[in-house]
Design a protein around this motif. Structure first.
Motif, PDB file in Angstrom:
ATOM      1  N   THR A  55       7.517  38.565  48.506  1.00 46.12           N
ATOM      2  CA  THR A  55       7.294  39.779  47.713  1.00 46.12           C
ATOM      3  C   THR A  55       7.188  40.970  48.656  1.00 46.12           C
ATOM      4  O   THR A  55       6.470  40.917  49.651  1.00 46.12           O
ATOM      5  CB  THR A  55       5.991  39.636  46.894  1.00 46.12           C
ATOM      6  OG1 THR A  55       6.091  38.462  46.093  1.00 46.12           O
ATOM      7  CG2 THR A  55       5.755  40.836  46.021  1.00 46.12           C
ATOM      8  N   ASP A 114       9.963  44.771  45.112  1.00 46.99           N
ATOM      9  CA  ASP A 114       9.476  44.081  43.924  1.00 46.99           C
ATOM     10  C   ASP A 114       8.461  44.920  43.157  1.00 46.99           C
ATOM     11  O   ASP A 114       8.276  44.725  41.955  1.00 46.99           O
ATOM     12  CB  ASP A 114       8.820  42.751  44.335  1.00 46.99           C
ATOM     13  CG  ASP A 114       9.807  41.824  45.006  1.00 46.99           C
ATOM     14  OD1 ASP A 114      10.756  41.399  44.331  1.00 46.99           O
ATOM     15  OD2 ASP A 114       9.630  41.545  46.206  1.00 46.99           O
ATOM     16  N   GLY A 126       9.852  49.003  33.211  1.00 54.45           N
ATOM     17  CA  GLY A 126       9.795  47.684  33.825  1.00 54.45           C
ATOM     18  C   GLY A 126       9.422  47.669  35.294  1.00 54.45           C
ATOM     19  O   GLY A 126       9.339  46.590  35.885  1.00 54.45           O
ATOM     20  N   CYS A 158       6.997  47.678  38.458  1.00 52.87           N
ATOM     21  CA  CYS A 158       5.639  47.195  38.697  1.00 52.87           C
ATOM     22  C   CYS A 158       4.944  48.173  39.635  1.00 52.87           C
ATOM     23  O   CYS A 158       5.172  48.148  40.842  1.00 52.87           O
ATOM     24  CB  CYS A 158       5.679  45.787  39.287  1.00 52.87           C
ATOM     25  SG  CYS A 158       6.485  44.596  38.191  1.00 52.87           S
ATOM     26  N   SER A 186       5.635  39.837  35.640  1.00 51.20           N
ATOM     27  CA  SER A 186       7.070  40.028  35.378  1.00 51.20           C
ATOM     28  C   SER A 186       7.867  38.793  35.792  1.00 51.20           C
ATOM     29  O   SER A 186       8.838  38.427  35.138  1.00 51.20           O
ATOM     30  CB  SER A 186       7.595  41.283  36.081  1.00 51.20           C
ATOM     31  OG  SER A 186       7.642  41.107  37.478  1.00 51.20           O
ATOM     32  N   ARG A 187       7.447  38.127  36.846  1.00 52.44           N
ATOM     33  CA  ARG A 187       8.119  36.892  37.256  1.00 52.44           C
ATOM     34  C   ARG A 187       7.836  35.763  36.271  1.00 52.44           C
ATOM     35  O   ARG A 187       8.702  34.966  35.958  1.00 52.44           O
ATOM     36  CB  ARG A 187       7.693  36.499  38.666  1.00 52.44           C
ATOM     37  CG  ARG A 187       8.270  37.427  39.716  1.00 52.44           C
ATOM     38  CD  ARG A 187       7.799  37.056  41.089  1.00 52.44           C
ATOM     39  NE  ARG A 187       8.394  37.930  42.090  1.00 52.44           N
ATOM     40  CZ  ARG A 187       8.102  37.874  43.369  1.00 52.44           C
ATOM     41  NH1 ARG A 187       7.224  36.992  43.824  1.00 52.44           N
ATOM     42  NH2 ARG A 187       8.679  38.707  44.220  1.00 52.44           N
ATOM     43  N   LYS A 188       6.618  35.710  35.786  1.00 55.18           N
ATOM     44  CA  LYS A 188       6.241  34.670  34.824  1.00 55.18           C
ATOM     45  C   LYS A 188       7.046  34.819  33.532  1.00 55.18           C
ATOM     46  O   LYS A 188       7.502  33.840  32.959  1.00 55.18           O
ATOM     47  CB  LYS A 188       4.743  34.766  34.525  1.00 55.18           C
ATOM     48  CG  LYS A 188       4.255  33.815  33.459  1.00 55.18           C
ATOM     49  CD  LYS A 188       2.774  34.011  33.200  1.00 55.18           C
ATOM     50  CE  LYS A 188       2.311  33.131  32.046  1.00 55.18           C
ATOM     51  NZ  LYS A 188       0.894  33.372  31.748  1.00 55.18           N
ATOM     52  N   TRP A 189       7.193  36.041  33.073  1.00 55.85           N
ATOM     53  CA  TRP A 189       7.855  36.289  31.803  1.00 55.85           C
ATOM     54  C   TRP A 189       9.345  36.573  31.931  1.00 55.85           C
ATOM     55  O   TRP A 189      10.055  36.645  30.942  1.00 55.85           O
ATOM     56  CB  TRP A 189       7.204  37.456  31.083  1.00 55.85           C
ATOM     57  CG  TRP A 189       5.793  37.181  30.676  1.00 55.85           C
ATOM     58  CD1 TRP A 189       5.241  35.964  30.376  1.00 55.85           C
ATOM     59  CD2 TRP A 189       4.743  38.122  30.533  1.00 55.85           C
ATOM     60  NE1 TRP A 189       3.929  36.094  30.040  1.00 55.85           N
ATOM     61  CE2 TRP A 189       3.578  37.426  30.128  1.00 55.85           C
ATOM     62  CE3 TRP A 189       4.666  39.500  30.687  1.00 55.85           C
ATOM     63  CZ2 TRP A 189       2.371  38.047  29.881  1.00 55.85           C
ATOM     64  CZ3 TRP A 189       3.457  40.121  30.449  1.00 55.85           C
ATOM     65  CH2 TRP A 189       2.322  39.403  30.048  1.00 55.85           C
ATOM     66  N   GLY A 190       9.822  36.766  33.171  1.00 56.55           N
ATOM     67  CA  GLY A 190      11.216  37.130  33.371  1.00 56.55           C
ATOM     68  C   GLY A 190      12.161  35.984  33.102  1.00 56.55           C
ATOM     69  O   GLY A 190      11.795  34.811  33.086  1.00 56.55           O
ATOM     70  N   ARG A 191      13.391  36.338  32.880  1.00 49.76           N
ATOM     71  CA  ARG A 191      14.451  35.349  32.682  1.00 49.76           C
ATOM     72  C   ARG A 191      15.358  35.366  33.892  1.00 49.76           C
ATOM     73  O   ARG A 191      15.542  36.387  34.533  1.00 49.76           O
ATOM     74  CB  ARG A 191      15.259  35.694  31.439  1.00 49.76           C
ATOM     75  CG  ARG A 191      14.457  35.586  30.187  1.00 49.76           C
ATOM     76  CD  ARG A 191      15.332  35.880  28.980  1.00 49.76           C
ATOM     77  NE  ARG A 191      14.456  36.342  27.920  1.00 49.76           N
ATOM     78  CZ  ARG A 191      14.474  37.566  27.420  1.00 49.76           C
ATOM     79  NH1 ARG A 191      15.332  38.441  27.842  1.00 49.76           N
ATOM     80  NH2 ARG A 191      13.633  37.895  26.478  1.00 49.76           N
ATOM     81  N   GLU A 243      18.460  35.326  33.838  1.00 51.44           N
ATOM     82  CA  GLU A 243      19.538  36.270  33.552  1.00 51.44           C
ATOM     83  C   GLU A 243      19.103  37.148  32.409  1.00 51.44           C
ATOM     84  O   GLU A 243      18.876  36.672  31.300  1.00 51.44           O
ATOM     85  CB  GLU A 243      20.806  35.513  33.180  1.00 51.44           C
ATOM     86  CG  GLU A 243      21.965  36.448  33.005  1.00 51.44           C
ATOM     87  CD  GLU A 243      23.250  35.673  32.825  1.00 51.44           C
ATOM     88  OE1 GLU A 243      24.026  36.081  31.978  1.00 51.44           O
ATOM     89  OE2 GLU A 243      23.448  34.684  33.526  1.00 51.44           O
ATOM     90  N   LYS A 244      18.957  38.436  32.658  1.00 52.68           N
ATOM     91  CA  LYS A 244      18.444  39.336  31.641  1.00 52.68           C
ATOM     92  C   LYS A 244      19.553  40.015  30.846  1.00 52.68           C
ATOM     93  O   LYS A 244      19.306  40.582  29.812  1.00 52.68           O
ATOM     94  CB  LYS A 244      17.564  40.408  32.281  1.00 52.68           C
ATOM     95  CG  LYS A 244      16.285  39.859  32.854  1.00 52.68           C
ATOM     96  CD  LYS A 244      15.443  40.988  33.367  1.00 52.68           C
ATOM     97  CE  LYS A 244      14.155  40.440  33.928  1.00 52.68           C
ATOM     98  NZ  LYS A 244      13.294  41.479  34.432  1.00 52.68           N
TER      99      LYS A 244
END
Length: 175
Positions: free
Chosen positions: A18, A75, A109, A111, A151-156, A158-159
């Motif tokens: 990070t 990040d 979005g 951080c 954001s990493r926990k909830w991120g996909r 491919e967005k």
């Protein structure tokens, strides 16, 4: 008489390397140095890395973060500065506009930990900036780290929406 104590969340565990950008205004250099020291200590305690960018004042902090987001690979961001009330309404403009701009970037979005102090006196700023006292620089860095972890926990992975090379080869479309 002391007020209620504040709960400080433990630093998040980061799942991969990070890198944060600390954007600091050294308008009040000793205050800024304390803020940066607090932020760097938190970032290093979390096992992350950082760079520091200095800008003339608090109004330039959001612009710098916006530029860095478009042109670099950070990040998250730590906004550090200090605005002390003066004799004119410029204080209100700087406080409101820098805060609003950081909030808008966050809603897009990014951080961002907001550590721009808005105080009445230099003495208030000194207590808030000192890592051994209120450590608001460290708090801003911790906030950015927590937002990155979320954001990493909830991120996909491919967005994007639309076609991908893999699906095009199979004749499909993403949703």
């Amino acid at each position: 008489m002391a007020g209620p104590s504040h709960y400080i969340m433990p630093l998040p565990e980061l799942d991969r390397p990070t890198k944060l950008l600390i954007v600091a205004s050294p308008y009040y250099k000793d205050i800024s140095d304390h803020q940066i020291a607090g932020a760097v200590a938190e970032i290093e305690a979390a096992g992350a890395t950082h760079e520091i960018a200095h800008v003339p004042g608090a109004l330039e902090i959001p612009t710098t973060i916006g530029i860095a987001e478009r042109m670099s690979n950070f990040d998250g961001y730590v906004a550090l500065g200090c605005v002390i009330r003066g004799e004119t309404t410029h204080y209100d403009t700087v406080c409101n506009d820098s805060s609003r701009a950081l909030q808008l970037l966050g809603l897009q979005g990014l951080c961002i930990g907001n550590g721009i102090l808005t105080v009445e006196t230099y003495e208030q700023a000194a207590v808030r900036a000192d890592p051994k006292q209120q450590n608001k620089g460290g708090g801003a860095a911790a906030a950015a780290l927590h937002l990155i972890a979320l954001s990493r926990k909830w991120g996909r992975a491919e967005k994007g929406m639309g076609f991908t090379r893999e699906l095009l080869a199979k004749g499909g479309e993403t949703v």
